[in-house]
Design a protein around this motif. Structure first.
Motif, PDB file in Angstrom:
ATOM      1  N   ARG A 200      51.634  45.478  29.608  1.00 56.89           N
ATOM      2  CA  ARG A 200      52.732  46.449  28.563  1.00 56.89           C
ATOM      3  C   ARG A 200      53.021  45.554  27.179  1.00 56.89           C
ATOM      4  O   ARG A 200      53.877  46.078  26.261  1.00 56.89           O
ATOM      5  N   GLY A 201      52.171  44.513  26.788  1.00 52.70           N
ATOM      6  CA  GLY A 201      52.227  44.063  25.629  1.00 52.70           C
ATOM      7  C   GLY A 201      53.202  42.743  25.490  1.00 52.70           C
ATOM      8  O   GLY A 201      53.696  42.643  24.286  1.00 52.70           O
ATOM      9  N   GLY A 202      53.777  42.119  26.308  1.00 48.14           N
ATOM     10  CA  GLY A 202      54.499  41.213  26.102  1.00 48.14           C
ATOM     11  C   GLY A 202      54.023  40.030  25.442  1.00 48.14           C
ATOM     12  O   GLY A 202      52.685  39.492  25.729  1.00 48.14           O
ATOM     13  N   ARG A 203      54.464  39.374  24.542  1.00 42.23           N
ATOM     14  CA  ARG A 203      54.101  38.043  23.667  1.00 42.23           C
ATOM     15  C   ARG A 203      53.566  37.026  24.464  1.00 42.23           C
ATOM     16  O   ARG A 203      52.474  36.384  24.421  1.00 42.23           O
ATOM     17  N   VAL A 204      54.370  36.677  25.528  1.00 38.81           N
ATOM     18  CA  VAL A 204      54.209  35.231  26.183  1.00 38.81           C
ATOM     19  C   VAL A 204      53.695  35.690  27.324  1.00 38.81           C
ATOM     20  O   VAL A 204      53.640  34.747  28.384  1.00 38.81           O
ATOM     21  N   ALA A 205      53.538  36.793  27.799  1.00 32.90           N
ATOM     22  CA  ALA A 205      53.335  37.410  29.525  1.00 32.90           C
ATOM     23  C   ALA A 205      52.071  36.586  29.646  1.00 32.90           C
ATOM     24  O   ALA A 205      51.716  36.121  30.646  1.00 32.90           O
ATOM     25  N   PRO A 206      50.970  36.654  28.710  1.00 37.18           N
ATOM     26  CA  PRO A 206      49.628  35.812  29.317  1.00 37.18           C
ATOM     27  C   PRO A 206      49.889  34.528  29.479  1.00 37.18           C
ATOM     28  O   PRO A 206      49.122  34.136  30.427  1.00 37.18           O
ATOM     29  N   VAL A 207      50.754  33.881  29.086  1.00 42.37           N
ATOM     30  CA  VAL A 207      50.996  32.405  29.352  1.00 42.37           C
ATOM     31  C   VAL A 207      51.492  32.385  30.584  1.00 42.37           C
ATOM     32  O   VAL A 207      51.262  31.479  31.424  1.00 42.37           O
ATOM     33  N   VAL A 261      42.432  38.988  30.982  1.00 42.45           N
ATOM     34  CA  VAL A 261      41.247  38.273  31.193  1.00 42.45           C
ATOM     35  C   VAL A 261      41.741  36.880  30.735  1.00 42.45           C
ATOM     36  O   VAL A 261      41.398  35.708  31.592  1.00 42.45           O
ATOM     37  N   LEU A 262      42.335  36.527  29.635  1.00 47.85           N
ATOM     38  CA  LEU A 262      42.771  35.290  29.205  1.00 47.85           C
ATOM     39  C   LEU A 262      43.931  34.638  30.313  1.00 47.85           C
ATOM     40  O   LEU A 262      43.793  33.518  30.603  1.00 47.85           O
ATOM     41  N   GLY A 263      44.777  35.567  30.662  1.00 48.29           N
ATOM     42  CA  GLY A 263      45.731  34.867  31.760  1.00 48.29           C
ATOM     43  C   GLY A 263      45.145  34.477  32.974  1.00 48.29           C
ATOM     44  O   GLY A 263      45.498  33.389  33.464  1.00 48.29           O
ATOM     45  N   TRP A 264      44.297  35.342  33.578  1.00 46.24           N
ATOM     46  CA  TRP A 264      43.593  34.886  34.810  1.00 46.24           C
ATOM     47  C   TRP A 264      42.684  33.588  34.567  1.00 46.24           C
ATOM     48  O   TRP A 264      42.516  32.920  35.382  1.00 46.24           O
ATOM     49  N   GLY A 265      42.056  33.722  33.419  1.00 42.59           N
ATOM     50  CA  GLY A 265      40.848  32.893  33.308  1.00 42.59           C
ATOM     51  C   GLY A 265      41.549  31.406  32.854  1.00 42.59           C
ATOM     52  O   GLY A 265      41.039  30.553  33.527  1.00 42.59           O
TER      53      GLY A 265
END
Length: 267
Positions: A200-207, A261-265
């Motif tokens: 849903r586009g959270g800024r720090v969500a991938p972190v 992809v970035l978060g999981w990777g």
């Protein structure tokens, strides 16, 4: 009386009050399951395995040898507890437990040594810390599933609280209590929440997704962690489909997919 001296009572913070209610229910549930161990009257280990023939305890009239009725939980005494004691000794000697010389002439130490739950059990050699770490794990699992069903599924406070109370008491967690393998599942609620926020586009969500993914991988066995990540991947596809509908494949290179992809990777 001077009106300036009359101070109305402060209302309790509703978020803190709700958090207290959630944690209170989780603690009560764990006390129902492991209360004697939490109070120090029992050890949360199947010590009857030590009374098996030719194992540890001598065969006497007072303590006759026999076989326990539950043959599944033997690893808790035969493997996990000796490994925990070894890790405690290594840490107190200033060494991180990477290698154990007492097995097969020396082998890598395969316990989940990077797991925050395992490291907490290494604070003391006493096994009385085990139920308290179990209580902490139940809080992590319960609060995570509460936040997920509250913010993502969209249910009310009390239904979500009931889920948070019951989730750590489900059969899976009770059956595998104390085992290293399922420890990655404690983070399932937090992982699904991070996936939803990333889509849903959270800024720090991938972190956050990367951090929770790393915790899933180091907390227990990799095979169970892979299943947890597989569930998060399927949930991520569902979130993408829900947001994009038939346009999913046209936006496959969008920010949501890149964030996942970035978060999981990175995790």
């Amino acid at each position: 009386m001077n009106e300036e001296m009359v101070q109305p009572g402060r209302r309790p913070n509703p978020r803190l009050l709700r958090l207290a209610i959630i944690l209170f229910g989780i603690v009560v549930g764990q006390f129902l399951l492991y209360g004697p161990s939490l109070m120090g009257r029992k050890i949360l280990l199947p010590l009857d395995f030590l009374a098996m023939p030719s194992c540890y305890l001598p065969d006497t009239l007072e303590t006759p040898n026999g076989y326990p009725h539950d043959q599944v939980s033997g690893d808790l005494v035969m493997q996990y507890e000796p490994d925990r004691i070894f890790a405690v000794k290594e840490l107190r000697a200033g060494r991180f437990p990477l290698w154990t010389p007492s097995q097969y002439g020396g082998v890598p130490f395969i316990a989940p040594k990077y797991s925050p739950f395992f490291l907490l059990t290494c604070l003391t050699p006493s096994p009385r810390i085990i139920p308290w770490v179990q209580l902490l794990a139940a809080m992590v699992a319960g609060t995570g599933i509460y936040v997920f069903v509250r913010r993502v599924v969209g249910v009310g406070f009390w239904p979500a609280t009931l889920v948070a109370w019951c989730y750590p008491m489900s059969g899976f967690f009770v059956f595998w209590q104390g085992h290293w393998g399922p420890a990655g599942t404690y983070w399932l609620g937090w992982l699904l929440l991070a996936v939803d926020r990333t889509v849903r586009g959270g800024r720090v969500a991938p972190v956050g997704l990367a951090m929770v993914t790393g915790l899933v991988l180091v907390s227990g066995h990799l095979d169970v962690a892979a299943l947890v990540l597989l569930v998060s991947g399927l949930f991520g596809l569902w979130c993408l489909w829900e947001m994009n509908g038939v346009r999913l494949w046209r936006r496959v290179a969008g920010k949501a997919v890149l964030g996942l992809v970035l978060g999981w990777g990175l995790g």
